[in-house]
Motif scaffolding. Sequence first.
Motif, PDB file in Angstrom:
ATOM      1  N   ALA A 145       0.850  -1.195   0.000  1.00 51.02           N
ATOM      2  CA  ALA A 145       0.000   0.000   0.000  1.00 51.02           C
ATOM      3  C   ALA A 145       0.881   1.239   0.000  1.00 51.02           C
ATOM      4  N   ILE A 146       0.551   2.190  -0.868  1.00 53.19           N
ATOM      5  CA  ILE A 146       1.300   3.438  -0.970  1.00 53.19           C
ATOM      6  C   ILE A 146       0.521   4.545  -0.262  1.00 53.19           C
ATOM      7  N   HIS A 147       1.124   5.150   0.726  1.00 54.84           N
ATOM      8  CA  HIS A 147       0.490   6.245   1.455  1.00 54.84           C
ATOM      9  C   HIS A 147       1.138   7.554   1.013  1.00 54.84           C
ATOM     10  N   GLY A 148       0.612   8.120  -0.061  1.00 52.03           N
ATOM     11  CA  GLY A 148       1.194   9.338  -0.626  1.00 52.03           C
ATOM     12  C   GLY A 148       0.879  10.571   0.193  1.00 52.03           C
ATOM     13  N   ILE A 149       1.618  11.639  -0.091  1.00 51.69           N
ATOM     14  CA  ILE A 149       1.447  12.894   0.644  1.00 51.69           C
ATOM     15  C   ILE A 149       0.219  13.633   0.139  1.00 51.69           C
ATOM     16  N   ARG A 150      -0.668  14.003   1.052  1.00 58.38           N
ATOM     17  CA  ARG A 150      -1.837  14.814   0.718  1.00 58.38           C
ATOM     18  C   ARG A 150      -1.534  16.280   0.993  1.00 58.38           C
ATOM     19  N   LYS A 151      -2.177  17.139   0.261  1.00 60.86           N
ATOM     20  CA  LYS A 151      -1.980  18.568   0.487  1.00 60.86           C
ATOM     21  C   LYS A 151      -2.494  18.955   1.858  1.00 60.86           C
ATOM     22  N   GLU A 152      -3.590  18.322   2.284  1.00 61.44           N
ATOM     23  CA  GLU A 152      -4.187  18.587   3.590  1.00 61.44           C
ATOM     24  C   GLU A 152      -5.066  17.399   3.969  1.00 61.44           C
ATOM     25  N   PRO A 153      -5.388  17.229   5.263  1.00 67.05           N
ATOM     26  CA  PRO A 153      -6.248  16.114   5.673  1.00 67.05           C
ATOM     27  C   PRO A 153      -7.645  16.231   5.059  1.00 67.05           C
ATOM     28  N   GLN A 154      -8.244  15.077   4.715  1.00 62.46           N
ATOM     29  CA  GLN A 154      -9.586  15.063   4.126  1.00 62.46           C
ATOM     30  C   GLN A 154     -10.624  15.122   5.256  1.00 62.46           C
ATOM     31  N   LEU A 155     -11.008  16.324   5.653  1.00 68.07           N
ATOM     32  CA  LEU A 155     -11.910  16.500   6.799  1.00 68.07           C
ATOM     33  C   LEU A 155     -13.341  16.821   6.392  1.00 68.07           C
ATOM     34  N   ASN A 156     -13.563  17.015   5.098  1.00 71.22           N
ATOM     35  CA  ASN A 156     -14.912  17.378   4.640  1.00 71.22           C
ATOM     36  C   ASN A 156     -15.728  16.175   4.186  1.00 71.22           C
ATOM     37  N   PHE A 157     -15.125  14.976   4.247  1.00 74.65           N
ATOM     38  CA  PHE A 157     -15.832  13.744   3.908  1.00 74.65           C
ATOM     39  C   PHE A 157     -15.984  12.896   5.163  1.00 74.65           C
ATOM     40  N   PRO A 158     -17.036  12.070   5.222  1.00 71.17           N
ATOM     41  CA  PRO A 158     -17.182  11.162   6.375  1.00 71.17           C
ATOM     42  C   PRO A 158     -15.991  10.210   6.449  1.00 71.17           C
ATOM     43  N   PHE A 159     -15.527   9.929   7.650  1.00 76.73           N
ATOM     44  CA  PHE A 159     -14.398   9.035   7.869  1.00 76.73           C
ATOM     45  C   PHE A 159     -14.920   7.797   8.582  1.00 76.73           C
ATOM     46  N   PHE A 160     -15.120   6.706   7.821  1.00 76.86           N
ATOM     47  CA  PHE A 160     -15.696   5.465   8.343  1.00 76.86           C
ATOM     48  C   PHE A 160     -16.992   5.744   9.105  1.00 76.86           C
ATOM     49  N   GLY A 161     -17.821   6.573   8.486  1.00 79.67           N
ATOM     50  CA  GLY A 161     -19.135   6.870   9.047  1.00 79.67           C
ATOM     51  C   GLY A 161     -19.168   8.043   9.999  1.00 79.67           C
ATOM     52  N   HIS A 162     -18.021   8.592  10.357  1.00 84.78           N
ATOM     53  CA  HIS A 162     -17.995   9.710  11.306  1.00 84.78           C
ATOM     54  C   HIS A 162     -17.897  11.036  10.565  1.00 84.78           C
ATOM     55  N   GLU A 163     -18.837  11.948  10.881  1.00 84.19           N
ATOM     56  CA  GLU A 163     -18.807  13.297  10.324  1.00 84.19           C
ATOM     57  C   GLU A 163     -18.033  14.198  11.295  1.00 84.19           C
ATOM     58  N   PHE A 164     -16.984  14.853  10.807  1.00 84.22           N
ATOM     59  CA  PHE A 164     -16.177  15.692  11.673  1.00 84.22           C
ATOM     60  C   PHE A 164     -16.907  16.984  12.036  1.00 84.22           C
ATOM     61  N   THR A 165     -16.930  17.306  13.330  1.00 86.18           N
ATOM     62  CA  THR A 165     -17.504  18.575  13.777  1.00 86.18           C
ATOM     63  C   THR A 165     -16.447  19.666  13.597  1.00 86.18           C
ATOM     64  N   LYS A 166     -16.857  20.917  13.784  1.00 82.38           N
ATOM     65  CA  LYS A 166     -15.900  22.031  13.668  1.00 82.38           C
ATOM     66  C   LYS A 166     -14.792  21.878  14.710  1.00 82.38           C
ATOM     67  N   GLU A 167     -15.173  21.438  15.924  1.00 86.42           N
ATOM     68  CA  GLU A 167     -14.168  21.246  16.970  1.00 86.42           C
ATOM     69  C   GLU A 167     -13.195  20.128  16.598  1.00 86.42           C
ATOM     70  N   ASP A 168     -13.734  19.034  16.001  1.00 78.58           N
ATOM     71  CA  ASP A 168     -12.877  17.932  15.545  1.00 78.58           C
ATOM     72  C   ASP A 168     -11.838  18.441  14.544  1.00 78.58           C
ATOM     73  N   LYS A 169     -12.315  19.213  13.576  1.00 82.52           N
ATOM     74  CA  LYS A 169     -11.433  19.728  12.523  1.00 82.52           C
ATOM     75  C   LYS A 169     -10.366  20.652  13.106  1.00 82.52           C
ATOM     76  N   ASP A 170     -10.786  21.535  14.013  1.00 83.20           N
ATOM     77  CA  ASP A 170      -9.838  22.470  14.619  1.00 83.20           C
ATOM     78  C   ASP A 170      -8.753  21.716  15.381  1.00 83.20           C
ATOM     79  N   ASN A 171      -9.158  20.699  16.143  1.00 79.62           N
ATOM     80  CA  ASN A 171      -8.189  19.922  16.928  1.00 79.62           C
ATOM     81  C   ASN A 171      -7.206  19.187  16.024  1.00 79.62           C
ATOM     82  N   LEU A 172      -7.720  18.557  14.954  1.00 81.57           N
ATOM     83  CA  LEU A 172      -6.860  17.794  14.055  1.00 81.57           C
ATOM     84  C   LEU A 172      -5.856  18.692  13.335  1.00 81.57           C
TER      85      LEU A 172
END
Length: 461
Positions: free
Chosen positions: A213-240
């Motif tokens: 598996a190749i884990h390439g560099i992303r420009k930024e974390p993908q926080l606007n899509f659900p992550f295994f069913g979890h929707e990120f809140t504004k606080e989640d995004k700020d913390n990450l």
Amino acid sequence: MVNQDTDKLQLQEQFSDILLVLDKKKKKIEVVKGIGSDNKLQTVTPDKKNQSQFMRVDKHGDLFSNFFSNFLHQLKDPTHFNFFRVSARDVITVAKKIQNAVDSSSIAGKKLLAQYEIKTDYKQLNKYNMETKQSTSEVGEYRFKLEQIDWKAMSNMGINKERLEKMNLIDPLLKGYKTNELVPISLNLGNAVTRMDARLSLQSNDEGKVIVAIHGIRKEPQLNFPFFGHEFTKEDKDNLLKTGNMGRVVNLTNPKTDEIIPSIVSVDRLTNELVALRSNLIKIPDEIKGVKLDEQQKQSLMDGKSLYIEGMTSKKGEPFNASVQFNADKRYVEFLFDRSNTNKQSQSQQQSRSEQQEVPRTFRGKELDDQQYQKFKEGQTVYVTGLVDKNGKDYQGYITFNKETAKTGFSFENPNKTNDKAQSKGNSEAKNSEATKNGKEPEKAAQEKPKTAAKSKVPKM
């Protein structure tokens, strides 16, 4: 020559596919050329005159999956497009059929689109991130065996066993972890070669086969899509974005088993991937830097929260205070400092390591000694003897490594001396020019006087 070019083209067509793309707004089928520096998709029309610009993709299944996943992560606004995978031999013909299907919107047309379309679930682009961390064995146990590694697939990425051993990356791979540093890889796509830095891991696919598996560099974390069913809140995004850790335990859904898994989420700071870890795999130490933790403090860290600790002792014996938090990617309690500065420093160090790794130790079969290699890495000119040409004859010369192009230059003459001569000549010309401006007679060349003297000494016959 024509036959060789034809054979080469036929070989490329036999082992490569072409990516067609449909812009959902324009409703137009085009061929993918690549990704620009602004991360926007570059395309050309599916004509014979543009064939040399078509981006070719290796047919190898696992390699294609890795490439396409990283391709989407690099692309700006990937949801605006539909992609189709077509054999290089039939690309122009099939492109016309797909365009007709898009224009007609008929049932037969939709079936044709489904036949070639690459099904992309944007919500699950980070699927390896859960598999790597959720199914990894306990520390010290090996999940894979050395003979299970597909070295042919590794070779297709420009990697071999010896290289991984020198980088001390075999052990973490066999334990089921991602490599603890970025690895420079290259993907040969026929008419184009994609080079990138990535972390690698071993995974088991649905058939039980071990794949890379190749884990390439992303420009930024993908926080606007659900992550295994979890929707990120504004606080989640700020913390990450601020600390790299979400700061709480949430329920994630395993896409294969639909199992609900209480987990913490962190950002891989080398690649900007999101990484999940089961909360029951979190191990909190009894003591951190000389400070014993009470049960309440331990529970706070178990819940993914940050904890401020006072009175710790550094390696130098000096007292200090700091916030700590458990990181899902590192799998241990880390100190929280300014993440933006840490990222810049990490990227700088990683770039330096990558540059050193890419500097070749050998040139045309001749291995450089330690002193030569050190000068070579620094960009200095190195004199090399014992080189052998195609006819078996020895020769020697000067080599210099260009850090910007990552290429080695060769010359039979010392390029430094050539530059010195050019500079000396330039200084002389500049001096004469200045003298002329001041109304003085320019200096005669040094060799003119000896010529005159030599001529007067020639005996008459």
